[in-house]
Design a protein around this motif. Structure first.
Motif, PDB file in Angstrom:
ATOM      1  N   GLY A 280       0.800  -1.221   0.000  1.00 50.47           N
ATOM      2  CA  GLY A 280       0.000   0.000   0.000  1.00 50.47           C
ATOM      3  C   GLY A 280       0.829   1.266   0.000  1.00 50.47           C
ATOM      4  O   GLY A 280       0.293   2.375   0.075  1.00 50.47           O
ATOM      5  N   ALA A 281       2.155   1.125  -0.070  1.00 50.53           N
ATOM      6  CA  ALA A 281       3.044   2.282  -0.017  1.00 50.53           C
ATOM      7  C   ALA A 281       2.892   3.144  -1.271  1.00 50.53           C
ATOM      8  O   ALA A 281       2.522   2.638  -2.332  1.00 50.53           O
ATOM      9  CB  ALA A 281       4.495   1.821   0.116  1.00 50.53           C
ATOM     10  N   PRO A 282       3.181   4.431  -1.146  1.00 49.61           N
ATOM     11  CA  PRO A 282       3.109   5.288  -2.341  1.00 49.61           C
ATOM     12  C   PRO A 282       4.181   4.917  -3.359  1.00 49.61           C
ATOM     13  O   PRO A 282       5.179   4.282  -3.024  1.00 49.61           O
ATOM     14  CB  PRO A 282       3.343   6.695  -1.777  1.00 49.61           C
ATOM     15  CG  PRO A 282       4.031   6.487  -0.476  1.00 49.61           C
ATOM     16  CD  PRO A 282       3.572   5.170   0.051  1.00 49.61           C
ATOM     17  N   LEU A 283       3.945   5.336  -4.599  1.00 48.17           N
ATOM     18  CA  LEU A 283       4.892   5.055  -5.670  1.00 48.17           C
ATOM     19  C   LEU A 283       5.911   6.169  -5.820  1.00 48.17           C
ATOM     20  O   LEU A 283       5.614   7.336  -5.597  1.00 48.17           O
ATOM     21  CB  LEU A 283       4.150   4.919  -7.004  1.00 48.17           C
ATOM     22  CG  LEU A 283       3.266   3.702  -7.213  1.00 48.17           C
ATOM     23  CD1 LEU A 283       2.583   3.798  -8.570  1.00 48.17           C
ATOM     24  CD2 LEU A 283       4.063   2.421  -7.116  1.00 48.17           C
ATOM     25  N   ARG A 284       7.114   5.771  -6.222  1.00 55.98           N
ATOM     26  CA  ARG A 284       8.128   6.723  -6.667  1.00 55.98           C
ATOM     27  C   ARG A 284       8.152   6.666  -8.190  1.00 55.98           C
ATOM     28  O   ARG A 284       8.120   5.588  -8.780  1.00 55.98           O
ATOM     29  CB  ARG A 284       9.498   6.327  -6.096  1.00 55.98           C
ATOM     30  CG  ARG A 284      10.648   7.177  -6.654  1.00 55.98           C
ATOM     31  CD  ARG A 284      11.973   6.824  -6.011  1.00 55.98           C
ATOM     32  NE  ARG A 284      12.461   5.495  -6.311  1.00 55.98           N
ATOM     33  CZ  ARG A 284      13.033   5.126  -7.460  1.00 55.98           C
ATOM     34  NH1 ARG A 284      13.135   5.972  -8.471  1.00 55.98           N
ATOM     35  NH2 ARG A 284      13.471   3.889  -7.629  1.00 55.98           N
ATOM     36  N   PHE A 285       8.171   7.841  -8.819  1.00 61.73           N
ATOM     37  CA  PHE A 285       8.281   7.881 -10.280  1.00 61.73           C
ATOM     38  C   PHE A 285       9.531   7.131 -10.700  1.00 61.73           C
ATOM     39  O   PHE A 285      10.595   7.281 -10.106  1.00 61.73           O
ATOM     40  CB  PHE A 285       8.366   9.340 -10.753  1.00 61.73           C
ATOM     41  CG  PHE A 285       8.645   9.477 -12.219  1.00 61.73           C
ATOM     42  CD1 PHE A 285       7.625   9.354 -13.141  1.00 61.73           C
ATOM     43  CD2 PHE A 285       9.932   9.702 -12.671  1.00 61.73           C
ATOM     44  CE1 PHE A 285       7.876   9.469 -14.507  1.00 61.73           C
ATOM     45  CE2 PHE A 285      10.196   9.827 -14.029  1.00 61.73           C
ATOM     46  CZ  PHE A 285       9.165   9.708 -14.939  1.00 61.73           C
ATOM     47  N   ALA A 286       9.414   6.310 -11.737  1.00 63.97           N
ATOM     48  CA  ALA A 286      10.546   5.537 -12.256  1.00 63.97           C
ATOM     49  C   ALA A 286      10.693   5.844 -13.741  1.00 63.97           C
ATOM     50  O   ALA A 286       9.830   5.473 -14.545  1.00 63.97           O
ATOM     51  CB  ALA A 286      10.323   4.044 -12.017  1.00 63.97           C
ATOM     52  N   VAL A 287      11.765   6.529 -14.090  1.00 63.48           N
ATOM     53  CA  VAL A 287      11.949   6.959 -15.480  1.00 63.48           C
ATOM     54  C   VAL A 287      11.984   5.769 -16.423  1.00 63.48           C
ATOM     55  O   VAL A 287      11.500   5.849 -17.565  1.00 63.48           O
ATOM     56  CB  VAL A 287      13.215   7.843 -15.628  1.00 63.48           C
ATOM     57  CG1 VAL A 287      14.484   7.042 -15.412  1.00 63.48           C
ATOM     58  CG2 VAL A 287      13.230   8.538 -16.976  1.00 63.48           C
ATOM     59  N   GLU A 288      12.513   4.628 -15.958  1.00 63.59           N
ATOM     60  CA  GLU A 288      12.571   3.457 -16.836  1.00 63.59           C
ATOM     61  C   GLU A 288      11.179   2.962 -17.211  1.00 63.59           C
ATOM     62  O   GLU A 288      10.958   2.500 -18.333  1.00 63.59           O
ATOM     63  CB  GLU A 288      13.381   2.329 -16.191  1.00 63.59           C
ATOM     64  CG  GLU A 288      12.784   1.720 -14.949  1.00 63.59           C
ATOM     65  CD  GLU A 288      13.126   2.449 -13.655  1.00 63.59           C
ATOM     66  OE1 GLU A 288      12.808   1.900 -12.581  1.00 63.59           O
ATOM     67  OE2 GLU A 288      13.713   3.552 -13.715  1.00 63.59           O
ATOM     68  N   ASP A 289      10.226   3.102 -16.301  1.00 59.69           N
ATOM     69  CA  ASP A 289       8.864   2.663 -16.603  1.00 59.69           C
ATOM     70  C   ASP A 289       8.134   3.683 -17.475  1.00 59.69           C
ATOM     71  O   ASP A 289       7.313   3.311 -18.312  1.00 59.69           O
ATOM     72  CB  ASP A 289       8.089   2.393 -15.315  1.00 59.69           C
ATOM     73  CG  ASP A 289       8.682   1.224 -14.530  1.00 59.69           C
ATOM     74  OD1 ASP A 289       9.461   0.443 -15.116  1.00 59.69           O
ATOM     75  OD2 ASP A 289       8.374   1.103 -13.336  1.00 59.69           O
ATOM     76  N   GLN A 290       8.451   4.969 -17.296  1.00 58.30           N
ATOM     77  CA  GLN A 290       7.905   5.995 -18.188  1.00 58.30           C
ATOM     78  C   GLN A 290       8.367   5.734 -19.622  1.00 58.30           C
ATOM     79  O   GLN A 290       7.576   5.744 -20.566  1.00 58.30           O
ATOM     80  CB  GLN A 290       8.369   7.381 -17.737  1.00 58.30           C
ATOM     81  CG  GLN A 290       8.048   8.517 -18.694  1.00 58.30           C
ATOM     82  CD  GLN A 290       6.661   9.078 -18.541  1.00 58.30           C
ATOM     83  OE1 GLN A 290       5.897   8.634 -17.691  1.00 58.30           O
ATOM     84  NE2 GLN A 290       6.328  10.057 -19.342  1.00 58.30           N
ATOM     85  N   LEU A 291       9.653   5.464 -19.783  1.00 55.47           N
ATOM     86  CA  LEU A 291      10.195   5.207 -21.124  1.00 55.47           C
ATOM     87  C   LEU A 291       9.690   3.880 -21.688  1.00 55.47           C
ATOM     88  O   LEU A 291       9.381   3.785 -22.873  1.00 55.47           O
ATOM     89  CB  LEU A 291      11.726   5.224 -21.077  1.00 55.47           C
ATOM     90  CG  LEU A 291      12.358   6.582 -20.762  1.00 55.47           C
ATOM     91  CD1 LEU A 291      13.840   6.417 -20.461  1.00 55.47           C
ATOM     92  CD2 LEU A 291      12.135   7.554 -21.900  1.00 55.47           C
ATOM     93  N   GLY A 292       9.591   2.858 -20.833  1.00 60.40           N
ATOM     94  CA  GLY A 292       9.078   1.567 -21.293  1.00 60.40           C
ATOM     95  C   GLY A 292       7.633   1.660 -21.738  1.00 60.40           C
ATOM     96  O   GLY A 292       7.248   1.105 -22.779  1.00 60.40           O
ATOM     97  N   ALA A 293       6.816   2.371 -20.964  1.00 64.90           N
ATOM     98  CA  ALA A 293       5.415   2.571 -21.360  1.00 64.90           C
ATOM     99  C   ALA A 293       5.345   3.353 -22.663  1.00 64.90           C
ATOM    100  O   ALA A 293       4.552   3.042 -23.555  1.00 64.90           O
ATOM    101  CB  ALA A 293       4.651   3.297 -20.252  1.00 64.90           C
ATOM    102  N   GLY A 294       6.203   4.364 -22.781  1.00 65.90           N
ATOM    103  CA  GLY A 294       6.235   5.151 -24.016  1.00 65.90           C
ATOM    104  C   GLY A 294       6.633   4.323 -25.215  1.00 65.90           C
ATOM    105  O   GLY A 294       6.086   4.492 -26.313  1.00 65.90           O
ATOM    106  N   ALA A 295       7.564   3.387 -25.025  1.00 64.86           N
ATOM    107  CA  ALA A 295       7.977   2.505 -26.123  1.00 64.86           C
ATOM    108  C   ALA A 295       6.822   1.623 -26.578  1.00 64.86           C
ATOM    109  O   ALA A 295       6.620   1.413 -27.780  1.00 64.86           O
ATOM    110  CB  ALA A 295       9.169   1.650 -25.692  1.00 64.86           C
ATOM    111  N   VAL A 296       6.048   1.118 -25.613  1.00 67.25           N
ATOM    112  CA  VAL A 296       4.897   0.285 -25.963  1.00 67.25           C
ATOM    113  C   VAL A 296       3.851   1.107 -26.716  1.00 67.25           C
ATOM    114  O   VAL A 296       3.319   0.680 -27.745  1.00 67.25           O
ATOM    115  CB  VAL A 296       4.295  -0.373 -24.701  1.00 67.25           C
ATOM    116  CG1 VAL A 296       2.958  -1.035 -25.014  1.00 67.25           C
ATOM    117  CG2 VAL A 296       5.267  -1.373 -24.102  1.00 67.25           C
ATOM    118  N   VAL A 297       3.554   2.308 -26.221  1.00 68.66           N
ATOM    119  CA  VAL A 297       2.575   3.173 -26.886  1.00 68.66           C
ATOM    120  C   VAL A 297       3.051   3.522 -28.292  1.00 68.66           C
ATOM    121  O   VAL A 297       2.271   3.504 -29.253  1.00 68.66           O
ATOM    122  CB  VAL A 297       2.303   4.440 -26.054  1.00 68.66           C
ATOM    123  CG1 VAL A 297       1.411   5.411 -26.813  1.00 68.66           C
ATOM    124  CG2 VAL A 297       1.673   4.072 -24.703  1.00 68.66           C
TER     125      VAL A 297
END
Length: 199
Positions: A108-125
């Motif tokens: 239930g802890a808050p998330l920390r932004f992860a640039v690798e996941d931003q870029l990975g999601a962007g690659a999929v999109v």
């Protein structure tokens, strides 16, 4: 596109959910599938990322088809989504969920932004758009454009990121570099009956 389990719950139900947890959940699952090894929920891949595994479990509970995606297999995921859409013979909603990093081991802890996941999601999109699946939310567009603009620097960004540095400090730099290899993998892991297999 949204972030984490809470983000999945915020979005309208989708027929397909792509879980993006580049370091290390998605990459571990992709590597196992490339090696011909199905990955079950008790395997190491599930334990290496509470958040990626949690997103996958939450997505499976909605009845969606769940895929593991990232930089390494963005095009393969897009192709799998296209096959699913063609098989359904209807418009198919796709949610791309970036896992982010939990600030503690508490689910239930808050998330920390992860640039690798931003870029990975962007690659999929970006890969989805390239094959004609391109009705995107503003969040998906922003992720996609960040990937397009930074594609040439992805390896450096991952090794220099907070998550990447943690792994490099644990002598796992090779895993970070492998995760940054855009479209190096031709497999799209799909979650079926509690195990990841090739789509």
């Amino acid at each position: 596109m949204d972030w984490g389990v809470a983000g999945l719950a915020r979005l309208a139900p989708a027929e397909v959910v792509v879980v993006v947890d580049v370091l290390r959940f998605s990459s571990t699952v992709i590597a196992a599938i490339e090696a011909g090894e199905p990955v079950g929920p008790d395997a190491e891949a599930w334990a290496t990322s509470i958040n990626g595994a949690g997103v996958a479990r939450a997505a499976a509970a909605t009845g969606a088809v769940v895929l593991a995606g990232g930089l390494r297999n963005a095009r393969a995921v897009a192709d799998a989504v296209m096959r699913l859409q063609e098989g359904r013979g209807a418009r198919t909603g796709v949610a791309v969920i970036a896992a982010g990093e939990l600030v503690s081991t508490d689910p239930g802890a808050p998330l920390r932004f992860a640039v690798e996941d931003q870029l990975g999601a962007g690659a999929v999109v970006d890969a989805l758009a390239a094959i004609g699946i391109d009705h995107c939310s503003p969040e998906a567009v922003a992720a996609c454009e960040s990937f397009r603009a930074l594609r040439g620097a992805v390896r450096h960004l991952l090794t220099a990121s907070g998550s990447g540095r943690e792994l490099v400090d644990r002598d796992l730099r090779d895993q970070v570099v492998a995760a940054a290899a855009v479209d190096a993998a031709s497999v799209a892991p799909v979650l079926r009956d509690g195990a990841w297999v090739a789509a």
